[in-house]
Motif scaffolding. Structure first.
Motif, short mmCIF file in Angstrom:
data_model
loop_
_atom_site.label_atom_id
_atom_site.label_comp_id
_atom_site.label_asym_id
_atom_site.label_seq_id
_atom_site.Cartn_x
_atom_site.Cartn_y
_atom_site.Cartn_z
N GLY A 169 86.06 39.12 40.31
CA GLY A 169 86.10 40.22 41.26
C GLY A 169 85.58 39.87 42.64
O GLY A 169 85.52 40.74 43.52
N VAL A 170 85.19 38.62 42.85
CA VAL A 170 84.75 38.18 44.18
C VAL A 170 85.94 38.20 45.12
O VAL A 170 87.08 37.92 44.72
CB VAL A 170 84.14 36.77 44.11
N THR A 171 85.71 38.50 46.37
CA THR A 171 86.78 38.48 47.36
C THR A 171 86.27 37.82 48.64
O THR A 171 85.09 37.48 48.76
CB THR A 171 87.32 39.89 47.61
N CYS A 172 87.15 37.67 49.59
CA CYS A 172 86.85 36.88 50.79
C CYS A 172 85.56 37.35 51.49
O CYS A 172 84.72 36.54 51.89
CB CYS A 172 88.01 36.97 51.78
N SER A 173 85.42 38.65 51.63
CA SER A 173 84.31 39.17 52.43
C SER A 173 82.97 39.15 51.70
O SER A 173 81.95 39.50 52.28
CB SER A 173 84.62 40.59 52.92
N ASN A 174 82.96 38.74 50.43
CA ASN A 174 81.67 38.51 49.78
C ASN A 174 80.97 37.30 50.39
O ASN A 174 79.74 37.24 50.42
CB ASN A 174 81.84 38.28 48.28
N CYS A 175 81.75 36.35 50.85
CA CYS A 175 81.18 35.12 51.40
C CYS A 175 81.29 35.06 52.92
O CYS A 175 80.44 34.45 53.57
CB CYS A 175 81.89 33.91 50.81
N HIS A 176 82.33 35.66 53.50
CA HIS A 176 82.58 35.57 54.93
C HIS A 176 82.47 36.96 55.57
O HIS A 176 83.02 37.92 55.05
CB HIS A 176 83.98 35.02 55.21
N ASP A 177 81.79 37.03 56.70
CA ASP A 177 81.83 38.26 57.49
C ASP A 177 83.25 38.42 58.00
O ASP A 177 83.78 37.54 58.67
CB ASP A 177 80.85 38.16 58.66
N PRO A 178 83.91 39.54 57.70
CA PRO A 178 85.32 39.66 58.07
C PRO A 178 85.57 39.78 59.57
O PRO A 178 86.72 39.66 59.99
CB PRO A 178 85.76 40.94 57.33
N HIS A 179 84.52 40.02 60.34
CA HIS A 179 84.71 40.16 61.79
C HIS A 179 84.36 38.88 62.54
O HIS A 179 85.14 38.39 63.34
CB HIS A 179 83.90 41.36 62.31
N SER A 180 83.21 38.31 62.24
CA SER A 180 82.83 37.05 62.89
C SER A 180 83.45 35.84 62.20
O SER A 180 83.57 34.77 62.79
CB SER A 180 81.31 36.89 62.88
N LEU A 181 83.83 36.00 60.94
CA LEU A 181 84.37 34.96 60.07
C LEU A 181 83.33 33.95 59.63
O LEU A 181 83.65 33.00 58.89
CB LEU A 181 85.56 34.22 60.74
N GLU A 182 82.10 34.12 60.07
CA GLU A 182 81.04 33.20 59.67
C GLU A 182 80.61 33.49 58.22
O GLU A 182 80.82 34.58 57.69
CB GLU A 182 79.83 33.36 60.60
N LEU A 183 79.98 32.48 57.60
CA LEU A 183 79.41 32.71 56.29
C LEU A 183 78.32 33.78 56.37
O LEU A 183 77.57 33.83 57.35
CB LEU A 183 78.82 31.42 55.73
N ASN A 195 72.80 33.63 31.83
CA ASN A 195 73.55 32.49 32.39
C ASN A 195 73.30 32.28 33.88
O ASN A 195 73.81 31.32 34.46
CB ASN A 195 75.05 32.65 32.13
N GLY A 196 72.53 33.17 34.51
CA GLY A 196 72.17 32.99 35.91
C GLY A 196 73.27 33.32 36.89
O GLY A 196 73.20 32.90 38.05
N ILE A 197 74.28 34.09 36.46
CA ILE A 197 75.41 34.42 37.32
C ILE A 197 75.57 35.93 37.40
O ILE A 197 75.54 36.61 36.37
CB ILE A 197 76.71 33.77 36.80
N ALA A 198 75.75 36.45 38.59
CA ALA A 198 75.92 37.89 38.77
C ALA A 198 77.31 38.33 38.34
O ALA A 198 78.28 37.58 38.46
CB ALA A 198 75.68 38.27 40.22
N ARG A 199 77.39 39.54 37.83
CA ARG A 199 78.66 40.14 37.42
C ARG A 199 78.75 41.54 38.02
O ARG A 199 77.74 42.16 38.35
CB ARG A 199 78.75 40.25 35.90
N LEU A 200 79.97 42.03 38.15
CA LEU A 200 80.13 43.42 38.57
C LEU A 200 79.48 44.34 37.55
O LEU A 200 79.75 44.24 36.35
CB LEU A 200 81.61 43.76 38.71
N ALA A 201 78.60 45.22 38.03
CA ALA A 201 77.88 46.12 37.12
C ALA A 201 78.81 47.15 36.51
O ALA A 201 78.59 47.62 35.40
CB ALA A 201 76.74 46.80 37.86
N ALA A 202 79.85 47.53 37.25
CA ALA A 202 80.83 48.48 36.75
C ALA A 202 82.16 48.16 37.40
O ALA A 202 82.22 47.51 38.45
CB ALA A 202 80.41 49.92 37.07
N LYS A 203 83.24 48.58 36.77
CA LYS A 203 84.55 48.30 37.33
C LYS A 203 84.67 48.89 38.73
O LYS A 203 84.27 50.03 38.97
CB LYS A 203 85.65 48.88 36.43
N ALA A 204 85.22 48.09 39.64
CA ALA A 204 85.42 48.55 41.02
C ALA A 204 86.60 47.80 41.61
O ALA A 204 86.86 46.64 41.25
CB ALA A 204 84.16 48.30 41.85
N GLU A 205 87.32 48.45 42.50
CA GLU A 205 88.44 47.82 43.19
C GLU A 205 87.87 46.94 44.31
O GLU A 205 87.36 47.44 45.30
CB GLU A 205 89.38 48.87 43.77
#
Length: 781
Positions: free
Chosen positions: A363-377, A286-296
Motif C-alpha cells: 500500500g505504499v505510494t509515491c508520496s510516502n517517500c517523496h514530497d509531491p510538490h518539492s519532489l524531495e525525499l 518483523n520490524g516493518i510497518a503495515r497499514l493499520a486498516a484498509k485504506a485507498e
C-alpha cells in the motif's frame, strides 16, 4: 529524453507481412490518405494556452486549465515547495536566468566537428552541424531539465523542436560537472544517422514534450507533416497532477459550500485525500510497518505513472486520475528494458519497477517517500526507509555488513541500485528488491553486491548472504521469464505456473502472459482463454501485445473477449490482431465492437504518424485490405522520414513480391543495405528474393551474411543451413547448424534440422542425440 542507445525506438510492434486476406471489416474512410513525402512549412513556436475549454458530447463545458499562479492564492505553502522544483524547471524559455551552460564562446570537439556556444544580441546560440552535416548558427529557444544535466531546444521548420545531443553537465565541478558533453561520446553520430540531434529520435514534440509541460497537445498534421504543438503551461504545473482547476476555483470562490453532488472532489477530477488518512502501525515481530486498516492509497499512482513509466502515448488527452491503459501502451518487463529478474536495464522511469515491489503490495505510494510538490525525499538518507522499517533491526551493521555512515550502509545501495543513463543521470531501481547474486550467472543479471564489490565473483556474494540469511526458499520469477525469453526446456510450464500464481506482482504475471503464446499447447491455450475472459487489466494487456504470435486458428478466441475489456489500448491492440478476420465470420454485435476498436487503432496510429512505426502500421492495414498503392505510399513516407527503418523496407519488399514486382523488391533491399544499422533482416529478405528468382548462388551469400550477423536469429541460421543443404553442401550445413545451436541451444527448428540432416548423412547416433535434446526442449520425457 529517453536513453540514446543505438536501438530502434519501437513504440508499437511492426510485423513482417506474409499474406493478406480479403473481407477485412474496415471501411476505406477509416484509414488516412497517403501523406506527401516532404513539406516546406515555416517554424512556429508552441503556443501558450492560458485556458483550454473543451465541450463533451453532451455539450457541457469541461473544466479549464487556469495555471499555477491561480493556485498560489490559496495554496502558497504548496506553491512555494513546487517553485524551483524539477517539475517547475522541466522546460523554460532560454534566458540569463534559466540557462546553466557555458555560452562564453565555449567549444566542444566531437569526432572532428567543433561546436561553439556563444551569445549575440542577448540571445544564446550554438554553432554546430545541422541536418546537412555543415556548421550553422542555431538560436537556443528553450532549456530542458535542470539537474544533473540540462539540454537545449532549437526550433526547426514545421513547428519542430529538436534537443541538442550536446548537453550541459550541471553537477558540481567536484562531481565531474560544469562541462559540455555529448550523449553519444563513443560513436561518431553524423548527419542523417538515426541518433543525430536533428532527427526523429531527438524530436521534442514526440519524444519529450508531453511529460515536461502541462496539457500538452502535440498537434501533428499528417497532411502537411507539421506540428502545431501547444500547452497550458510550459512546465509541469499543479494541474498536471490535479487536473484542470477552473471548477475548483469556482468551488473555492463560492460563498457557501457547493454540494458534492454538483462539484465532486471540490471541482477536481481526482482526489488524493484518502491517502492522508491512512495510518501505519509497526509490526514489532518483523520490524516493518503495515497499514493499520484498509485504506485507498493508490489513487495517485496511475497519475504519476502517466509520465513516470516506460510507455507510448496511444490516445492523447490524458488528465489526472484517468486510467493509464485508456491512453498509454505500457511496456511490460520486456528484454532490453528490464533484466529477466525485473531489474532495470534501459531507462524505464520507475512505475514498472515499483509495481514489482513489496512496497506497492503493502500500500505504499509515491508520496510516502517523496514530497509531491518539492519532489524531495521526505527524510534524507536511511531516514526515509526508517519511516516503515525499524532502524534498530535494519539500520545496523548486523543487517547490512558495512560500517555506519558508509556508502554500503545506505539502504538504497543494496535495495535500490542505480544505473546511469545519458552519461551522468543515475536512476535508482524502485523495485526495492533483495539482492540475489545466486541468480546472476543463470539469468545474466547484475546484483547490488558485486556491483560494488566488482573484484568478487557472484558466488562469493551468494555464499555470504546464504551464511547470514539462509538459502532463498522460493524460486524467483526471473527464472520463468528467462526461460520464456530464451526458449529453455520447460519454459511453457514455468510461464504457466507464474501466470497462475496470484502472489506474484501483476506486471510480472502479465509479462509471462506475453511470452506464453510462443509455446502454445492445449493447456496453455486454455489458460490464456481464461485470462482473456478475466478482468485483470495488465494480464489482458500482456495477452493483447502477444496475439500476433499466437496461432491463427485461436487468435479470434483470445482476441474477441479483449474487445470488451474496457481499456482502449488493449481493445485497439486486440482489434489489430483480428484485422484479417473475414467480417462475415463475426456475429453482428461483435462486428460492431470490432469496427469501433479498429477505428480506435487507426486513430491511434494516425496520432503517432510522425513516426515510421505508426506509418508502417497504417500501411500494414492497407496491405491486408489489398490497397497496395496506399500501403506503398505509407511505407515510402516512413522511409522518407527514417531511411534507416528496417521493417518498412522488408514489408514494402513483401508488397512488391505479392504484386509480382520481384525485381523492384530486390532493388529496394539492395539499396537498403547501405542505409540501415542492422542489415541482417535486409540480407535475409534479399536472399529470399533471389531464391524466388532462382539465383541461388547469389541468394546463399546474402543468407550467409544474415546468419553470421551479430544480430542474427535462429530462423536466419536455419534457413541458411537449409540453403546450403539444397546446394549439396550438407557438411557445411551441419556446421552452420551446430554453430547456431551454440547461440540458440534450444531452438526447435535448428534441432529438428540437425536430426534430419544427420540421419540423411548417415549419422544415426548424432541424430538420436539431437532428437533427445529436441524432446527435452519441448518438455517431452
Amino acid at each position: 529524453m529517453q536513453s540514446t542507445q543505438r536501438i530502434f525506438v519501437l513504440l508499437f510492434s511492426v510485423i513482417l507481412l506474409a499474406s493478406c486476406e480479403r473481407n477485412t471489416p474496415v471501411s476505406d474512410n477509416d484509414v488516412s490518405e497517403a501523406p506527401p513525402a516532404t513539406n516546406s512549412a515555416v517554424a512556429q513556436p508552441p503556443v501558450n494556452l492560458a485556458k483550454t475549454a473543451i465541450e463533451d458530447e453532451a455539450g457541457k463545458t469541461e473544466p479549464e486549465f487556469v495555471g499555477a499562479e491561480a493556485c498560489a492564492t490559496c495554496h502558497q505553502v504548496e506553491f512555494d515547495r513546487w517553485r524551483d522544483s524539477h517539475h517547475d524547471l522541466a522546460m523554460q524559455v532560454a534566458s540569463d536566468r534559466t540557462v546553466l551552460g557555458d555560452f562564453d564562446n565555449a567549444q566542444v570537439d566531437y569526432f572532428g566537428t567543433t561546436s561553439r556556444f556563444f551569445t549575440k544580441d542577448d540571445r544564446f546560440f550554438v554553432r554546430t552541424d545541422g541536418p546537412d552535416g555543415k556548421l550553422h548558427d542555431y538560436p537556443i529557444a528553450y532549456t530542458f531539465g535542470v539537474h544533473p544535466l540540462q539540454q537545449y531546444l532549437v526550433e526547426f521548420p514545421g513547428g519542430r523542436l529538436q534537443a541538442l545531443s550536446l548537453a550541459w553537465d550541471s553537477r558540481d565541478k567536484a562531481q565531474g560537472g560544469q562541462r559540455w558533453f555529448h550523449l553519444n561520446p563513443d560513436e561518431h553520430i553524423r548527419a542523417g544517422d538515426e541518433l543525430h540531434w536533428t532527427g526523429l529520435n531527438y524530436n521534442w514534440n514526440f519524444m519529450c514534450a508531453d511529460c515536461h509541460s502541462t496539457n500538452l497537445q502535440k498537434g501533428f498534421d499528417l497532411a502537411s507533416q507539421t506540428y502545431d504543438t501547444s500547452w497550458s503551461e510550459m512546465d509541469v504545473g499543479c494541474e498536471a497532477c490535479h487536473g484542470p482547476g477552473s471548477k475548483h476555483v469556482t468551488w473555492a470562490n463560492s460563498s457557501a459550500d457547493v454540494p458534492s453532488k454538483e462539484i465532486a472532489n471540490r471541482g477536481f477530477p481526482v482526489s488524493y485525500s484518502e491517502r492522508k488518512s491512512a495510518s501505519w502501525a509497526m509490526d514489532h515481530d518483523n520490524g516493518i510497518a503495515r497499514l493499520a486498516a484498509k485504506a485507498e492509497t493508490q489513487a495517485e499512482l496511475e497519475t504519476c505513472a502517466q509520465c513516470h513509466s516506460r510507455r507510448a502515448t496511444a490516445f492523447p488527452g490524458a488528465k489526472a486520475g484517468d486510467e493509464l491503459l485508456d491512453h498509454f501502451n505500457l511496456s511490460l518487463l520486456d528484454a532490453g528494458l528490464y533484466h529477466a529478474d525485473g531489474q532495470i536495464d534501459d531507462e524505464v522511469f520507475v512505475y514498472g519497477s515499483f509495481l514489482q515491489s513489496k512496497m506497492h503490495a503493502a500500500g505504499v505510494t509515491c508520496s510516502n517517500c517523496h514530497d509531491p510538490h518539492s519532489l524531495e525525499l521526505r527524510v534524507e538518507g536511511n531516514g526515509v526507509c526508517a519511516q516503515c522499517h525499524m532502524p534498530a533491526r535494519f539500520d545496523t551493521a548486523e543487517h547490512h555488513f558495512h560500517p555506519p555512515d558508509s556508502a554500503g550502509s545506505q539502504c538504497v545501495s543494496c535495495h535500490m541500485p542505480a544505473k546511469t543513463y545519458m552519461q551522468v543521470d543515475a536512476r535508482r531501481d524502485h523495485s526495492f528488491r533483495i539482492p540475489r547474486p545466486d541468480l546472476s550467472d543463470r539469468l545474466q543479471a547484475p546484483n547490488a553486491c558485486t556491483g560494488c564489490h566488482s573484484d568478487k565473483p557472484n558466488q562469493w556474494a551468494a555464499d555470504v548472504l546464504e551464511q547470514k540469511f539462509g538459502k532463498p526458499l522460493d524460486p524467483h520469477f526471473g527464472e520463468a521469464i528467462y526461460a520464456g525469453r530464451h526458449g529453455l526446456p520447460g519454459a511453457e510450464g514455468k510461464l504457466m505456473a507464474l501466470v497462475a500464481d496470484d502472489s506474484q506482482p501483476v506486471i510480472v504475471r502479465a509479462t509471462a502472459v506475453s511470452l506464453l503464446p510462443r509455446y502454445l499447447s492445449q493447456q496453455s491455450a486454455q489458460l490464456l482463454q481464461v485470462i482473456a475472459q478475466g478482468d485483470e487489466k495488465l494480464l489482458n494487456l500482456g495477452l493483447a501485445k502477444s496475439l500476433e504470435v499466437a496461432p491463427e486458428q485461436i487468435q479470434a478466441a483470445l482476441a474477441i473477449p479483449l474487445l470488451y475489456e474496457g481499456k482502449q489500448v488493449t481493445e485497439a491492440l486486440a482489434a489489430n490482431a483480428l484485422i484479417n478476420t473475414p467480417v462475415e465470420r463475426l456475429p453482428e454485435q461483435v462486428r460492431a465492437r470490432f469496427n469501433d476498436a479498429v477505428s480506435a487503432y487507426l486513430a491511434s496510429e494516425k496520432f503517432n504518424s510522425d513516426r515510421p512505426e505508426s506509418l508502417s502500421n497504417i500501411a500494414a492495414v492497407h496491405a491486408r485490405k489489398e490497397n497496395y498503392e496506399q500501403a506503398e505510399a505509407f511505407y515510402r513516407r516512413a522511409l522518407s522520414i527514417a531511411p534507416y527503418f528496417t521493417p518498412a523496407y522488408v514489408n514494402l519488399a513483401d508488397i512488391y513480391r505479392t504484386t509480382g514486382r520481384e525485381k523492384e523488391a530486390e532493388e529496394l533491399l539492395a539499396g537498403a543495405l547501405t542505409k540501415v544499422s542492422n542489415d541482417a533482416p535486409i540480407q535475409y529478405s534479399l536472399g529470399l528474393s533471389l531464391v524466388r528468382q532462382q539465383r541461388n548462388d547469389e541468394a546463399l551469400e546474402h543468407l550467409k551474411q544474415a546468419a553470421q550477423s551479430e544480430s542474427t536469429s535462429a530462423r536466419f541460421i536455419y534457413v541458411y543451413a537449409i540453403g546450403q543443404h539444397s546446394a549439396g553442401k550438407t557438411s557445411a550445413a551441419l556446421e552452420t547448424l551446430e554453430r547456431g545451436l551454440e547461440r540458440f541451444p534450444h531452438d526447435p527448428q535448428i534441432l529438428s534440422a540437425l536430426v534430419s540432416l544427420n540421419r540423411e548423412a548417415g549419422n544415426p547416433e548424432k541424430a538420436e542425440q539431437y532428437q533427445r535434446r529436441l524432446q527435452t526442449s519441448a518438455g517431452i520425457q
